[in-house]
Every structure is written in C-alpha cells, then in structure tokens.
Design a protein around this motif. Structure first.
Motif, PDB file in Angstrom:
ATOM      1  N   ALA A  61       0.845  -1.233   0.037  1.00  0.00           N
ATOM      2  CA  ALA A  61       0.108   0.136  -0.009  1.00  0.00           C
ATOM      3  C   ALA A  61       0.620   1.222  -0.099  1.00  0.00           C
ATOM      4  CB  ALA A  61      -1.098   0.082   1.316  1.00  0.00           C
ATOM      5  N   PHE A  62       2.050   1.274   0.849  1.00  0.00           N
ATOM      6  CA  PHE A  62       2.969   2.248   0.983  1.00  0.00           C
ATOM      7  C   PHE A  62       3.394   2.665  -0.607  1.00  0.00           C
ATOM      8  CE2 PHE A  62       7.198   3.997   1.195  1.00  0.00           C
ATOM      9  CZ  PHE A  62       6.942   5.217   1.859  1.00  0.00           C
ATOM     10  N   ARG A  63       3.876   1.738  -1.272  1.00  0.00           N
ATOM     11  CA  ARG A  63       4.392   1.596  -2.713  1.00  0.00           C
ATOM     12  C   ARG A  63       3.440   2.456  -3.479  1.00  0.00           C
ATOM     13  NH1 ARG A  63       6.837  -3.205  -1.662  1.00  0.00           N
ATOM     14  NH2 ARG A  63       5.538  -4.332  -2.669  1.00  0.00           N
ATOM     15  N   TYR A  64       2.288   1.818  -3.675  1.00  0.00           N
ATOM     16  CA  TYR A  64       1.203   2.492  -4.311  1.00  0.00           C
ATOM     17  C   TYR A  64       0.993   4.231  -3.860  1.00  0.00           C
ATOM     18  CZ  TYR A  64      -0.938  -1.326  -6.576  1.00  0.00           C
ATOM     19  OH  TYR A  64      -1.042  -2.657  -7.264  1.00  0.00           O
ATOM     20  N   LEU A  65       0.938   4.425  -2.811  1.00  0.00           N
ATOM     21  CA  LEU A  65       0.902   5.686  -2.306  1.00  0.00           C
ATOM     22  C   LEU A  65       2.072   6.667  -2.636  1.00  0.00           C
ATOM     23  CD1 LEU A  65      -0.922   5.243   1.218  1.00  0.00           C
ATOM     24  CD2 LEU A  65      -1.876   6.390  -0.659  1.00  0.00           C
ATOM     25  N   TRP A  66       3.172   5.968  -2.657  1.00  0.00           N
ATOM     26  CA  TRP A  66       4.531   6.655  -2.776  1.00  0.00           C
ATOM     27  C   TRP A  66       4.678   6.992  -4.495  1.00  0.00           C
ATOM     28  CZ3 TRP A  66       8.540   6.546  -5.905  1.00  0.00           C
ATOM     29  CH2 TRP A  66       9.794   7.236  -5.627  1.00  0.00           C
ATOM     30  N   THR A  67       4.070   6.138  -5.245  1.00  0.00           N
ATOM     31  CA  THR A  67       4.039   6.310  -6.541  1.00  0.00           C
ATOM     32  C   THR A  67       2.946   7.536  -7.036  1.00  0.00           C
ATOM     33  OG1 THR A  67       4.588   4.051  -7.029  1.00  0.00           O
ATOM     34  CG2 THR A  67       3.809   5.408  -8.825  1.00  0.00           C
ATOM     35  N   LEU A  68       1.968   7.409  -6.400  1.00  0.00           N
ATOM     36  CA  LEU A  68       0.910   8.485  -6.812  1.00  0.00           C
ATOM     37  C   LEU A  68       1.268   9.839  -6.086  1.00  0.00           C
ATOM     38  CD1 LEU A  68      -2.368   6.312  -5.758  1.00  0.00           C
ATOM     39  CD2 LEU A  68      -1.885   7.240  -8.026  1.00  0.00           C
ATOM     40  N   GLU A  69       2.004   9.746  -4.878  1.00  0.00           N
ATOM     41  CA  GLU A  69       2.415  11.042  -4.561  1.00  0.00           C
ATOM     42  C   GLU A  69       3.709  11.770  -5.293  1.00  0.00           C
ATOM     43  OE1 GLU A  69       4.186  12.849  -0.036  1.00  0.00           O
ATOM     44  OE2 GLU A  69       4.182  10.650  -0.510  1.00  0.00           O
ATOM     45  N   ALA A  70       4.302  10.765  -6.088  1.00  0.00           N
ATOM     46  CA  ALA A  70       5.331  11.187  -6.861  1.00  0.00           C
ATOM     47  C   ALA A  70       4.934  11.892  -8.071  1.00  0.00           C
ATOM     48  CB  ALA A  70       6.213  10.175  -7.394  1.00  0.00           C
ATOM     49  N   HIS A  71       3.692  11.554  -8.434  1.00  0.00           N
ATOM     50  CA  HIS A  71       2.853  12.233  -9.579  1.00  0.00           C
ATOM     51  C   HIS A  71       1.999  13.109  -9.300  1.00  0.00           C
ATOM     52  CE1 HIS A  71       4.672   9.545 -12.734  1.00  0.00           C
ATOM     53  NE2 HIS A  71       4.674   8.644 -11.738  1.00  0.00           N
ATOM     54  N   ARG A  72       1.988  13.461  -7.838  1.00  0.00           N
ATOM     55  CA  ARG A  72       0.988  14.454  -7.299  1.00  0.00           C
ATOM     56  C   ARG A  72      -0.377  14.380  -7.336  1.00  0.00           C
ATOM     57  NH1 ARG A  72       1.145  19.216 -10.355  1.00  0.00           N
ATOM     58  NH2 ARG A  72       0.707  20.581  -8.667  1.00  0.00           N
ATOM     59  N   TYR A  73      -0.916  13.032  -7.418  1.00  0.00           N
ATOM     60  CA  TYR A  73      -2.240  12.660  -7.370  1.00  0.00           C
ATOM     61  C   TYR A  73      -2.572  12.528  -5.857  1.00  0.00           C
ATOM     62  CZ  TYR A  73      -2.262  12.148 -12.513  1.00  0.00           C
ATOM     63  OH  TYR A  73      -2.063  12.530 -13.674  1.00  0.00           O
ATOM     64  N   VAL A  74      -1.641  12.229  -4.941  1.00  0.00           N
ATOM     65  CA  VAL A  74      -1.807  11.952  -3.676  1.00  0.00           C
ATOM     66  C   VAL A  74      -0.824  12.958  -2.855  1.00  0.00           C
ATOM     67  CG1 VAL A  74      -1.353  10.329  -1.729  1.00  0.00           C
ATOM     68  CG2 VAL A  74      -2.774   9.675  -3.912  1.00  0.00           C
ATOM     69  N   GLU A  75      -1.178  13.295  -1.977  1.00  0.00           N
ATOM     70  CA  GLU A  75      -0.292  14.331  -0.892  1.00  0.00           C
ATOM     71  C   GLU A  75      -0.248  13.628   0.523  1.00  0.00           C
ATOM     72  OE1 GLU A  75      -2.805  18.175   0.015  1.00  0.00           O
ATOM     73  OE2 GLU A  75      -1.261  18.394  -1.968  1.00  0.00           O
ATOM     74  N   ARG A  76       0.839  13.886   1.119  1.00  0.00           N
ATOM     75  CA  ARG A  76       0.978  13.188   2.758  1.00  0.00           C
ATOM     76  C   ARG A  76       1.051  14.598   3.255  1.00  0.00           C
ATOM     77  NH1 ARG A  76       4.831  11.832   6.386  1.00  0.00           N
ATOM     78  NH2 ARG A  76       4.267  10.169   7.943  1.00  0.00           N
ATOM     79  N   THR A  77       0.113  14.710   4.516  1.00  0.00           N
ATOM     80  CA  THR A  77       0.274  15.775   5.639  1.00  0.00           C
ATOM     81  C   THR A  77       1.109  15.372   6.415  1.00  0.00           C
ATOM     82  OG1 THR A  77      -2.160  16.107   5.224  1.00  0.00           O
ATOM     83  CG2 THR A  77      -1.126  17.184   7.095  1.00  0.00           C
ATOM     84  N   GLU A  78       2.161  16.233   6.450  1.00  0.00           N
ATOM     85  CA  GLU A  78       3.301  16.122   7.504  1.00  0.00           C
ATOM     86  C   GLU A  78       3.171  15.672   8.937  1.00  0.00           C
ATOM     87  OE1 GLU A  78       6.314  15.344   6.816  1.00  0.00           O
ATOM     88  OE2 GLU A  78       6.062  15.465   4.670  1.00  0.00           O
ATOM     89  N   ASP A  79       2.048  16.510   9.371  1.00  0.00           N
ATOM     90  CA  ASP A  79       1.768  16.591  10.841  1.00  0.00           C
ATOM     91  C   ASP A  79       0.965  15.199  11.246  1.00  0.00           C
ATOM     92  OD1 ASP A  79      -0.126  17.825   9.497  1.00  0.00           O
ATOM     93  OD2 ASP A  79      -0.670  19.064  11.073  1.00  0.00           O
ATOM     94  N   THR A  80       0.064  14.964  10.396  1.00  0.00           N
ATOM     95  CA  THR A  80      -0.999  13.826  10.895  1.00  0.00           C
ATOM     96  C   THR A  80      -0.425  12.468  10.004  1.00  0.00           C
ATOM     97  OG1 THR A  80      -2.252  14.237   8.942  1.00  0.00           O
ATOM     98  CG2 THR A  80      -2.698  15.340  11.183  1.00  0.00           C
ATOM     99  N   GLY A  81       0.395  12.505   9.123  1.00  0.00           N
ATOM    100  CA  GLY A  81       0.782  11.339   8.477  1.00  0.00           C
ATOM    101  C   GLY A  81      -0.540  10.741   7.419  1.00  0.00           C
ATOM    102  N   LEU A  82      -1.510  11.558   7.441  1.00  0.00           N
ATOM    103  CA  LEU A  82      -2.637  11.087   6.509  1.00  0.00           C
ATOM    104  C   LEU A  82      -2.434  11.463   4.998  1.00  0.00           C
ATOM    105  CD1 LEU A  82      -5.565  12.085   8.759  1.00  0.00           C
ATOM    106  CD2 LEU A  82      -4.523   9.863   8.754  1.00  0.00           C
ATOM    107  N   TYR A  83      -3.226  10.714   4.263  1.00  0.00           N
ATOM    108  CA  TYR A  83      -2.904  10.930   2.768  1.00  0.00           C
ATOM    109  C   TYR A  83      -4.468  11.528   2.349  1.00  0.00           C
ATOM    110  CZ  TYR A  83       0.964   8.051   2.915  1.00  0.00           C
ATOM    111  OH  TYR A  83       2.357   7.436   3.246  1.00  0.00           O
ATOM    112  N   ARG A  84      -4.398  12.214   1.219  1.00  0.00           N
ATOM    113  CA  ARG A  84      -5.456  13.037   0.680  1.00  0.00           C
ATOM    114  C   ARG A  84      -5.239  13.285  -0.728  1.00  0.00           C
ATOM    115  NH1 ARG A  84      -5.246  18.696   3.696  1.00  0.00           N
ATOM    116  NH2 ARG A  84      -3.331  19.599   2.623  1.00  0.00           N
TER     117      ARG A  84
END
Length: 276
Positions: A61-84
């Motif tokens: 799941a982390f690898r999926y999120l990391w890839t989506l984040e790299a393409h700016r489709y997902v972002e991670r909130t630093e203080d909470t660690g939640l994804y949106r």
C-alpha cells in the motif's frame, strides 16, 4: 508467423465461455480504490486504511501511495501522516493552473502591498477550496494559511466565491458530502441559508467570511471570471484591522483585479511595474 500473446489469469478469450470477457487489471483497480477512498474522505486516510480498502499489505500500500504522491495525485500531510488527494487532479488542467498562478502572483503581491494584508489564490479541489498561492502580510500578527491547505466552502470567503460559480445542485452535492460543521458561532450551518448567501455573492460580486471560519479573522474574496477552474482571489486579516467598514473598499479592488487577472497575458510578457 506472429507470436501469440500469453494470457494472464484475468484474461479470457471471446468464445471460450458464455461469460463476458474480463479485461480488468488488478493494479489499476487498486489505484481506483485508493483514489475513491481519498475522494470520500474529508480529513485524509491513513496507510492502514488504504491497506484495508485494497486488501494490500502495508508495504505494498505504501508503494502505491508513494508512486501516486510522486505524480502529485496524492499528498501526505506531514503533521498527521494522513493521505489525501493532491493537485495532480487539478493537474488534468495543470498548464491552465500554472498559467493562472503566474498571472495572479504579481497581483497578489500588489494587493498585499496596497492593503498590507495576506492575499490568496484559491480553487475548488474536490469538495473544498485549496490555497494555490499565498502572499503573506508583513505584519507580525497575520492570518497563517499555508499553500496546499484546504478549507471548507461554507465557512470561508474563498469557498463562497468559488461556490458562487457552481450550480445550486452541485453546491448541495458538495455540502452533503462534507457537512456544514459550525467552526464559530457565526458559521452558516444550513444549506438553504448558504444558498441564500451565494445569491448575495453572485449579485454583489464578492464574498465575506465574517469570523465564520475562525474567531477574530475576516476575509473578502471575489471569483475569477472566464477561467476553466472555479477560482477566486481573497484578502484576509485579523478582524481588528479589517473591519466591516473596510469590506466594500477591498471588495471593489478585488473585483477589479480579478477581471484583470483573467484578461492578462502570461506574466513573462509583462512585469509587475507595468501592471495597472
């Protein structure tokens, strides 16, 4: 002789059975599940929740999120660690967004200098308004919004201004998804009352957050006309400095600047000193 493609487990050949052919790709289905989960969330989702929704181990799941984040489709909130959801979806029209930001930036700086208060460019992102660009006031006491921060439609001037460009049906849909929580004792918490407020915004050309999102803060915003994205410019300040008597003057300037931003060529062709 052409080589025959080997069939995967999810592949079928028409005529092999009476069932409809299945052309789904499991990895794509998981990506869609992740994006749907994020779309339905207001505050963001955890890595564990993504793993549960996709039936993936945490590392996958982390690898999926990391890839989506790299393409700016997902972002991670630093203080909470939640994804949106990230700006990549706005990025379906990313060039238009970048041009809009480039056009608006000199005007945001100019408005900040004129009023000595923080200025914002916001757009509709899913069911909230996201701050695409901010020029902070030089005052030590100021509103502390951050670029990429998302705020509700129903309690903010930017949100109201953006919502004024949508149909009432669409507004009802968005508010039904997010709810209308009371952030202060002045927050509008009724859909009908909010639609009445939007009618006033459309008639006047500007929106006001009168300490509805945060006690002690007042903001004014105007929608950008003629853009593909529901967007608005705003000015926010402590209510001790931006009083009710200042609203009309600020609103008039915001409406003027909003029209100019929509009409301006790309900023490389003009410098801030040339802007009227």
């Amino acid at each position: 002789m052409p080589r025959r493609r080997e069939l995967g487990r999810s592949d079928t050949v028409e005529g092999d059975s009476g069932d409809e052919p299945d052309y789904t790709v499991r990895a794509v289905e998981r990506v869609c599940s992740i994006l749907n989960l994020l779309q339905e969330s207001i505050d963001g989702v955890s890595l564990i929740e993504v793993g549960q929704a996709t039936e993936l181990p945490k590392s996958s799941a982390f690898r999926y999120l990391w890839t989506l984040e790299a393409h700016r489709y997902v972002e991670r909130t630093e203080d909470t660690g939640l994804y949106r959801l990230g700006l990549g979806f706005v990025g379906m029209q990313s060039r238009h967004l970048e041009v809009l930001r480039e056009r608006a930036r000199p005007w945001l700086e100019r408005l900040r200098d004129e009023f000595d208060e923080s200025t914002h460019l916001g757009i509709l992102d899913g069911d909230r308004v996201i701050y695409v660009d901010i020029v902070h006031s030089r005052n030590r006491i100021r509103l502390a919004s951050a670029r990429g921060e998302r705020d509700p439609l129903h309690s903010t001037a930017l949100g109201k201004a953006v919502a004024s460009r949508l149909s009432d049906t669409r507004v009802r849909e968005l508010l039904g998804r997010t709810g209308m929580g009371a952030l202060t004792d002045r927050t509008i918490t009724s859909v009908e009352a909010f639609l009445d407020e939007l009618a006033r915004v459309r008639a006047s050309g500007y929106a006001v957050d009168d300490e509805e999102n945060e006690c002690g803060a007042r903001c004014v915003a105007a929608a950008l006309p003629g853009t593909r994205l529901p967007a608005a410019l705003g000015i926010g300040a402590p209510s001790t400095r931006l009083g009710p008597g200042d609203v009309e003057r600020i609103a008039a300037r915001l409406k003027e600047v909003s029209r100019q931003v929509s009409a301006d060529p790309v900023p490389e062709q003009r410098g801030p000193a040339e802007l009227g």
